[in-house]
Design a protein around this motif. Structure first.
Motif: not given
Length: 304
Positions: A188-193, A220-227, A229-235, A268-273
């Protein structure tokens, strides 16, 4: 009666807006020939590198959906979206440094410290951050009260309780026993802010009422978490060429992917989205179809 939007008309509107955003980004920072040229070349290298412009697009289309459809307020929304992109670019410059993630590739080109040098990279990130506040201060179509509120939002998003806090926590993020809740707090801090700034500024610009702003805050909160986690999966699954950046930088870090595993992370990613989309619907914006299409495009990896 509103005319139903076709997929082509949505795509056309997004493409048109992206062009306006690109033009504004080029205008808000000095040319590469302006002294000191190397510093400004580095800024433009990071800021104008090919990107999806997700944050600016969100800011502009949410503002439009709330009533800032044309004229000076729409122009202010474009500039505000560019502010988010400037801060995002600055954060990527710093994140890629050898003392941080030590990355060599970003958006399919050399990272700023590789293309120039570490000192120039740090100074260009600092210059972009400072310029971002200057752009907000000059939004003449926006009331002084709204400008102050947006500047305060940005200072919080960037500061020791936002992006910088997230980066500090990420550097120490090696506790594999961390809970999902602890990891979500970091994300939430790293991406959601910065999503918070983009979305809340759009609400301010268009004068949305309290219930709309509350719904968008949840979005915005859930979008940041989804974004994130998507980045982590891609990584974990993409090559450098596929991701257009250096990957494998999360090895050893406590991510949801590392803690919960691949299948649980995708669920979880789908839940966030889904939660983000539900919150966006509650905001009752006039262009929900367009915003949903932008989200679907950003998260198309889930359907691959």
């Amino acid at each position: 009666m509103a005319i139903p939007l076709t997929q082509n008309s949505i795509e056309d509107s997004v493409v048109t807006m992206r062009r306006l955003i690109e033009a504004r980004l080029s205008d808000v920072v000095p040319s590469g020939q302006t002294w000191p040229a190397r510093l400004h070349e580095a800024q433009r290298h990071a800021l104008l590198s090919p990107g999806k412009r997700f944050r600016p697009l969100l800011c502009v289309f949410i503002a439009q959906g709330g009533g800032a459809e044309t004229g000076a307020l729409l122009d202010a929304a474009i500039s505000t979206g560019c502010v988010a992109e400037m801060v995002h670019a600055a954060s990527l410059i710093l994140d890629d440094l050898p003392c941080m993630d030590d990355a060599e590739l970003r958006r399919n080109q050399p990272t700023t410290h590789i293309a120039f040098d570490e000192s120039t990279a740090i100074l260009s990130a600092t210059a972009l951050l400072n310029r971002a506040f200057g752009v907000l201060s000059r939004l003449d179509a926006v009331t002084p009260e709204a400008r102050v509120e947006m500047i305060d939002l940005l200072s919080y998003a960037v500061g020791s309780k936002g992006l910088i806090a997230g980066q500090m926590a990420d550097l120490a993020n090696t506790d594999q026993s961390a809970s999902i809740a602890e990891i979500e707090r970091l994300n939430t801090l790293k991406t959601g802010a910065l999503f918070d700034f983009s979305v809340e500024s759009a609400a301010i610009l268009s004068g949305m009422h309290a219930s709309q702003r509350a719904a968008l805050k949840d979005f915005s909160y859930h979008l940041g978490l989804a974004f994130q986690l998507l980045d982590d999966v891609k990584d974990s699954v993409m090559s450098d060429d596929e991701a257009e950046k250096s990957v494998g930088r999360d090895i050893g870090k406590a991510t949801i992917l590392a803690v919960a595993g691949s299948e649980a992370s995708k669920a979880k990613l789908n839940d966030y989205l889904a939660s983000a989309k539900a919150a966006l619907k509650r905001a009752e914006l006039s262009n929900l179809d367009t915003l949903t299409a932008i989200l679907d495009h950003q998260f198309a990896f889930l359907r691959a």
